[in-house]
Design a protein around this motif. Structure first.
Motif, PDB file in Angstrom:
ATOM      1  N   LEU A   1       0.837  -1.207   0.000  1.00 25.55           N
ATOM      2  CA  LEU A   1       0.000   0.000   0.000  1.00 25.55           C
ATOM      3  C   LEU A   1       0.874   1.261   0.000  1.00 25.55           C
ATOM      4  O   LEU A   1       0.587   2.216  -0.724  1.00 25.55           O
ATOM      5  CB  LEU A   1      -0.930  -0.011   1.226  1.00 25.55           C
ATOM      6  CG  LEU A   1      -1.945   1.127   1.337  1.00 25.55           C
ATOM      7  CD1 LEU A   1      -2.835   1.222   0.105  1.00 25.55           C
ATOM      8  CD2 LEU A   1      -2.793   0.971   2.594  1.00 25.55           C
ATOM      9  N   ALA A   2       1.952   1.251   0.805  1.00 23.45           N
ATOM     10  CA  ALA A   2       2.863   2.401   0.856  1.00 23.45           C
ATOM     11  C   ALA A   2       3.458   2.678  -0.522  1.00 23.45           C
ATOM     12  O   ALA A   2       3.592   3.829  -0.936  1.00 23.45           O
ATOM     13  CB  ALA A   2       3.976   2.154   1.870  1.00 23.45           C
ATOM     14  N   LYS A   3       3.777   1.589  -1.248  1.00 30.47           N
ATOM     15  CA  LYS A   3       4.366   1.748  -2.584  1.00 30.47           C
ATOM     16  C   LYS A   3       3.364   2.395  -3.541  1.00 30.47           C
ATOM     17  O   LYS A   3       3.703   3.290  -4.315  1.00 30.47           O
ATOM     18  CB  LYS A   3       4.809   0.375  -3.106  1.00 30.47           C
ATOM     19  CG  LYS A   3       5.697   0.457  -4.327  1.00 30.47           C
ATOM     20  CD  LYS A   3       6.204  -0.911  -4.719  1.00 30.47           C
ATOM     21  CE  LYS A   3       7.049  -0.803  -5.993  1.00 30.47           C
ATOM     22  NZ  LYS A   3       7.526  -2.116  -6.444  1.00 30.47           N
TER      23      LYS A   3
ATOM     24  N   MET B   1       0.994   4.367  -2.749  1.00 28.16           N
ATOM     25  CA  MET B   1       0.782   5.751  -2.322  1.00 28.16           C
ATOM     26  C   MET B   1       2.024   6.615  -2.560  1.00 28.16           C
ATOM     27  O   MET B   1       1.970   7.826  -2.384  1.00 28.16           O
ATOM     28  CB  MET B   1       0.427   5.788  -0.829  1.00 28.16           C
ATOM     29  CG  MET B   1      -0.909   5.163  -0.496  1.00 28.16           C
ATOM     30  SD  MET B   1      -1.110   4.900   1.289  1.00 28.16           S
ATOM     31  CE  MET B   1      -1.289   6.575   1.894  1.00 28.16           C
ATOM     32  N   ALA B   2       3.146   5.987  -2.904  1.00 33.16           N
ATOM     33  CA  ALA B   2       4.448   6.669  -3.094  1.00 33.16           C
ATOM     34  C   ALA B   2       4.958   7.267  -1.781  1.00 33.16           C
ATOM     35  O   ALA B   2       5.597   8.312  -1.753  1.00 33.16           O
ATOM     36  CB  ALA B   2       4.360   7.755  -4.163  1.00 33.16           C
ATOM     37  N   LEU B   3       4.681   6.543  -0.665  1.00 29.04           N
ATOM     38  CA  LEU B   3       5.112   7.024   0.654  1.00 29.04           C
ATOM     39  C   LEU B   3       6.509   6.513   0.976  1.00 29.04           C
ATOM     40  O   LEU B   3       6.742   5.309   0.989  1.00 29.04           O
ATOM     41  CB  LEU B   3       4.160   6.507   1.729  1.00 29.04           C
ATOM     42  CG  LEU B   3       3.030   7.387   2.216  1.00 29.04           C
ATOM     43  CD1 LEU B   3       2.339   6.724   3.391  1.00 29.04           C
ATOM     44  CD2 LEU B   3       3.509   8.768   2.604  1.00 29.04           C
ATOM     45  N   PRO B   4       7.458   7.403   1.267  1.00 28.99           N
ATOM     46  CA  PRO B   4       8.785   6.931   1.686  1.00 28.99           C
ATOM     47  C   PRO B   4       8.749   6.394   3.114  1.00 28.99           C
ATOM     48  O   PRO B   4       7.810   6.677   3.873  1.00 28.99           O
ATOM     49  CB  PRO B   4       9.661   8.188   1.596  1.00 28.99           C
ATOM     50  CG  PRO B   4       8.727   9.338   1.631  1.00 28.99           C
ATOM     51  CD  PRO B   4       7.385   8.862   1.168  1.00 28.99           C
ATOM     52  N   ALA B   5       9.772   5.626   3.477  1.00 29.61           N
ATOM     53  CA  ALA B   5       9.870   5.093   4.847  1.00 29.61           C
ATOM     54  C   ALA B   5      10.001   6.257   5.830  1.00 29.61           C
ATOM     55  O   ALA B   5      10.464   7.342   5.473  1.00 29.61           O
ATOM     56  CB  ALA B   5      11.075   4.169   4.956  1.00 29.61           C
ATOM     57  N   ARG B   6       9.565   6.022   7.080  1.00 32.26           N
ATOM     58  CA  ARG B   6       9.652   7.003   8.170  1.00 32.26           C
ATOM     59  C   ARG B   6       8.945   8.315   7.848  1.00 32.26           C
ATOM     60  O   ARG B   6       9.424   9.416   8.146  1.00 32.26           O
ATOM     61  CB  ARG B   6      11.125   7.276   8.548  1.00 32.26           C
ATOM     62  CG  ARG B   6      11.882   6.033   8.994  1.00 32.26           C
ATOM     63  CD  ARG B   6      13.282   6.372   9.496  1.00 32.26           C
ATOM     64  NE  ARG B   6      14.091   7.082   8.512  1.00 32.26           N
ATOM     65  CZ  ARG B   6      14.714   6.493   7.495  1.00 32.26           C
ATOM     66  NH1 ARG B   6      14.607   5.177   7.320  1.00 32.26           N
ATOM     67  NH2 ARG B   6      15.452   7.200   6.652  1.00 32.26           N
ATOM     68  N   SER B   7       7.794   8.236   7.208  1.00 30.87           N
ATOM     69  CA  SER B   7       7.016   9.446   6.907  1.00 30.87           C
ATOM     70  C   SER B   7       6.247   9.908   8.144  1.00 30.87           C
ATOM     71  O   SER B   7       5.846   9.095   8.987  1.00 30.87           O
ATOM     72  CB  SER B   7       6.004   9.172   5.792  1.00 30.87           C
ATOM     73  OG  SER B   7       6.660   8.969   4.574  1.00 30.87           O
ATOM     74  N   THR B   8       6.045  11.202   8.239  1.00 30.47           N
ATOM     75  CA  THR B   8       5.148  11.782   9.243  1.00 30.47           C
ATOM     76  C   THR B   8       4.048  12.506   8.471  1.00 30.47           C
ATOM     77  O   THR B   8       4.332  13.327   7.605  1.00 30.47           O
ATOM     78  CB  THR B   8       5.889  12.772  10.158  1.00 30.47           C
ATOM     79  OG1 THR B   8       6.951  12.084  10.813  1.00 30.47           O
ATOM     80  CG2 THR B   8       4.970  13.349  11.210  1.00 30.47           C
TER      81      THR B   8
END
Length: 455
Positions: free
Chosen positions: A67-69, A71-78
């Motif tokens: 799912l993170a991929k 959404m294009a979310l990098p690791a350790r996002s806030t």
């Protein structure tokens, strides 16, 4: 709308299904998120059906790597999280998409040329506030408006495919790029399909600004006489009324091509033209000869003709002021800063690109030749003028602005005048930013974007 800042944990493959979100029980309670029926997750234009799994001692959110991929979310996002009960939607974000003129992929340390420091500063400020920001150019816009290719900052700049943002901030420095059909179509689509907001959506021309503000009686006190320059009769009329007259390219910037016309004591007229290396001076025996010399320029450039002003001086040089006015977290105009701009030795304009220099408002007022009683109230009067003009732009021009550079002049009697309004105030790397410090101007962009997106 109530939102909370949370850390996003991305789980290793096989530990969590793509349609599941793990949320802390306290967060679920605070945001009143139901756990007994399917919900929708949204992140910009990205939508996905999910079910929520409560966990007692978790203060963030856990999502699957798959799912993170997507959404294009990098690791350790806030990020920030909010719940919209009317649509049963858990919203993560907000996403700000900053539209810039060009990128330089071959320079990974400076991918945006002279505005790289500003982009990095904005990325740092967004990270602190739980906001996701990316930077993209018109060439990154494809046929599908739900996705763009853009740059994100996570331990260095990288390019990736991203969802359309909640808020778009237009930093294009070219009218040609802004008017490209692909850009216009994309902005229209994201507004209608995803409810995206788009601010500073257009350049302002000098004629448009002066014509529009001329309809507001409350602003007439700030307005020098100004017209679209059309013919000899207009030049003659203005030169008869005013000892100094300016011709300003209506689509010009950085002081380029401004012409100052003044009457000479012994008869005839003098022009001073702002150029890169200094000022070009010419004299003409008559206004007719002067107009004849201008005719060639008028074929390729449209000018605004404007009443000349005797500006206040500091160290025998003319001074004007640039006010940065931005909308805040309540959606209201606010003066972020006012700086004084002093004309260079070889120039009559104060733009930095023409040899001008900056100093603080306080310093300029105290070192000016103005009478003490005018100096005392000038700072407050300049702020009021900047706010009045920004509100006037909102009321009179049908476009969405969140930030304006307003150039003001003060004459030798202390009267405040409007010189120009710029919807793309400079963000070049000419202001030192040290130790990861974030200037109020960058914070305001984020605060206003949060206001627009409801985060």
């Amino acid at each position: 709308m109530h939102s909370k800042k949370i850390k996003v944990q991305i789980m290793n493959p096989g530990l969590l299904e793509e349609d599941c979100l793990v949320l802390g029980e306290l967060l679920i309670k605070q945001l009143k998120i139901p756990t007994n029926h399917p919900l929708q997750l949204s992140f910009g234009s990205f939508r996905h059906n999910v079910k929520v799994i409560p966990l007692s001692r978790l203060d963030g959110i856990r999502i699957s790597q798959g799912l993170a991929k997507r959404m294009a979310l990098p690791a350790r996002s806030t990020l920030r999280i909010t719940y919209r009960p009317h649509s049963s939607t858990i919203q993560l974000g907000p996403i700000i998409g900053v539209l810039i003129s060009r990128d330089y992929p071959e320079s990974p340390e400076r991918p945006f040329g002279p505005i790289t420091l500003f982009c990095r500063e904005l990325a740092n400020a967004c990270q602190r506030q739980g906001v996701f920001v990316y930077f993209f150019t018109p060439s990154h816009i494809g046929s599908n408006s739900s996705n763009v290719t853009g740059w994100v900052y996570a331990d260095g700049w990288r390019k990736t495919d991203l969802p359309a943002a909640n808020v778009f901030y237009n930093r294009l420095t070219s009218r040609k790029l802004e008017n490209k059909p692909s850009v216009q179509h994309f902005m229209k689509e994201v507004k209608s399909l995803f409810g995206s907001h788009y601010f500073n959506e257009k350049f302002l021309d000098k004629t448009e600004v002066f014509d529009a503000l001329g309809h507001a009686p409350a602003l007439s006190v700030y307005m020098p006489e100004s017209h679209l320059f059309r013919n000899f009769a207009m030049l003659k009329s203005m030169c008869n009324k005013h000892p100094i007259v300016f011709l300003k390219p209506i689509k010009g910037s950085l002081g380029k091509g401004i012409i100052r016309i003044s009457r000479l004591e012994g008869g005839g007229y003098q022009t001073l033209t702002a150029q890169v290396g200094g000022t070009q001076k010419q004299t003409y025996p008559s206004l007719a000869k002067l107009f004849s010399a201008l005719s060639g320029k008028m074929k390729s450039t449209r000018y605004q003709i404007q009443q000349g002003l005797h500006l206040m001086q500091m160290d025998r040089r003319p001074v004007d002021f640039r006010a940065l006015v931005q909308k805040n977290r309540f959606g209201k105009w606010n003066v972020t800063s006012i700086v004084a701009r002093i004309a260079g030795n070889q120039h009559f304009v104060s733009n930095l690109a023409r040899g001008g220099s900056l100093c603080t408002l306080k310093d300029a007022i105290s070192r000016s030749t103005l009478p003490p009683q005018i100096k005392k109230k000038l700072s407050a009067r300049l702020k009021k003028a900047a706010l009045d003009i920004a509100k006037g732009i909102d009321e009179q021009i049908p476009a969405h602005f969140g930030e304006l550079g307003i150039d003001l002049a003060v004459d030798q009697h202390g009267r405040i005048w409007l010189l120009e309004v710029n919807s793309k105030p400079s963000k070049n790397d000419n202001t030192p930013i040290g130790g990861g410090k974030v200037r109020p101007s960058a914070k305001q962009v984020i605060e206003y974007s949060r206001f627009l997106s409801g985060f």
